[in-house]
Design an enzyme around this catalytic site. Structure first.
Site, short mmCIF file in Angstrom:
data_model
loop_
_atom_site.label_atom_id
_atom_site.label_comp_id
_atom_site.label_asym_id
_atom_site.label_seq_id
_atom_site.Cartn_x
_atom_site.Cartn_y
_atom_site.Cartn_z
N CYS A 1 -80.32 -15.04 -54.90
CA CYS A 1 -80.83 -13.88 -54.16
C CYS A 1 -79.87 -12.74 -54.47
CB CYS A 1 -80.90 -14.15 -52.67
SG CYS A 1 -81.43 -12.72 -51.70
N THR B 1 -85.01 -8.49 -58.02
CA THR B 1 -85.13 -9.43 -56.91
C THR B 1 -85.47 -10.79 -57.50
OG1 THR B 1 -86.61 -10.10 -55.10
CG2 THR B 1 -87.48 -8.53 -56.67
#
Length: 226
Positions: free
Chosen positions: A193, A83
């Protein structure tokens, strides 16, 4: 090849991409039936998202540090945090283990040839300093979208992509956001992202797109094979 530990679940959709890319890249390099020795620990994104939303970053860091220790104890020889946003607590995670921790910003910066880049990600990644400051250490200037584009980018991630929804209308709006970043001088755009690659690809932008997920994976395979 070293065993790669993956802290996933943020979201599981992007963690599945990590697993796929990791094994594709390993087979590309080694051929045959080779795949990457790996361990995946999936955290509950609902808990992490609630901690993000309420600003409880220290608590989130503790949870992810525990995950890293679990992976190390299970035999992981290097750790990836799958992430971008949670790299805000990267130092807490890396300090919890003895094995190498591969930072996603460092891996992405190594793939950049441009010095001024646009950044798409969650509101936390775009607005807080942890991502931009680390890119600046590599001599890279980061440009983020203006409002209301930041809200759009963030909402599509949390309301659609992390729920396994890929909407053509959102792809069109992301194209417009990227075009505005290019108009402001961005020579490349970071997909900062890990879910965004589910929505857009190079055909959607007039400057190079740098996928942080793929960059992270490629750097991990480099390290695992070294």
């Amino acid at each position: 090849m070293r065993t790669i530990g993956l802290i996933g679940g943020m979201s599981w959709e992007s963690s599945a991409e990590y697993y796929r890319l990791l094994n594709e890249e390993t087979r590309r390099r080694l051929g045959g039936h080779h795949c990457a020795p790996s361990l995946l620990l999936t955290v509950d994104f609902a808990e992490i998202e609630q901690l993000q939303r309420t600003g409880q970053w220290e608590r989130a860091g503790v949870l992810l540090a525990d995950a890293a220790r679990t992976l190390e104890n299970a035999g992981a020889e290097l750790i990836l945090l799958c992430t971008n946003t949670m790299h805000k607590v990267a130092s807490t995670v890396s300090d919890a283990v003895r094995v190498p921790f591969l930072h996603i910003v460092d891996a992405t910066a190594q793939r950049l040839t441009s010095r001024k880049v646009g950044l798409l990600g969650t509101r936390f990644t775009m607005e807080q300093d942890f991502y931009r400051d680390r890119m600046a250490e590599h001599g890279i200037e980061v440009v983020v979208p203006d409002e209301p584009d930041r809200t759009l980018v963030h909402d599509v991630i949390y309301q659609e992509l992390t729920r396994n929804r890929v909407e053509p209308a959102s792809r069109d709006r992301y194209r417009e956001v990227m075009a505005r970043l290019v108009a402001r001088g961005a020579e490349a755009v970071i997909l900062g992202c890990t879910e965004i690659t589910l929505l857009v690809d190079q055909s959607d932008c007039t400057v190079p797109l740098v996928d942080s997920t793929r960059s992270h994976v490629e750097a991990a395979v480099d390290l695992a094979l070294s």
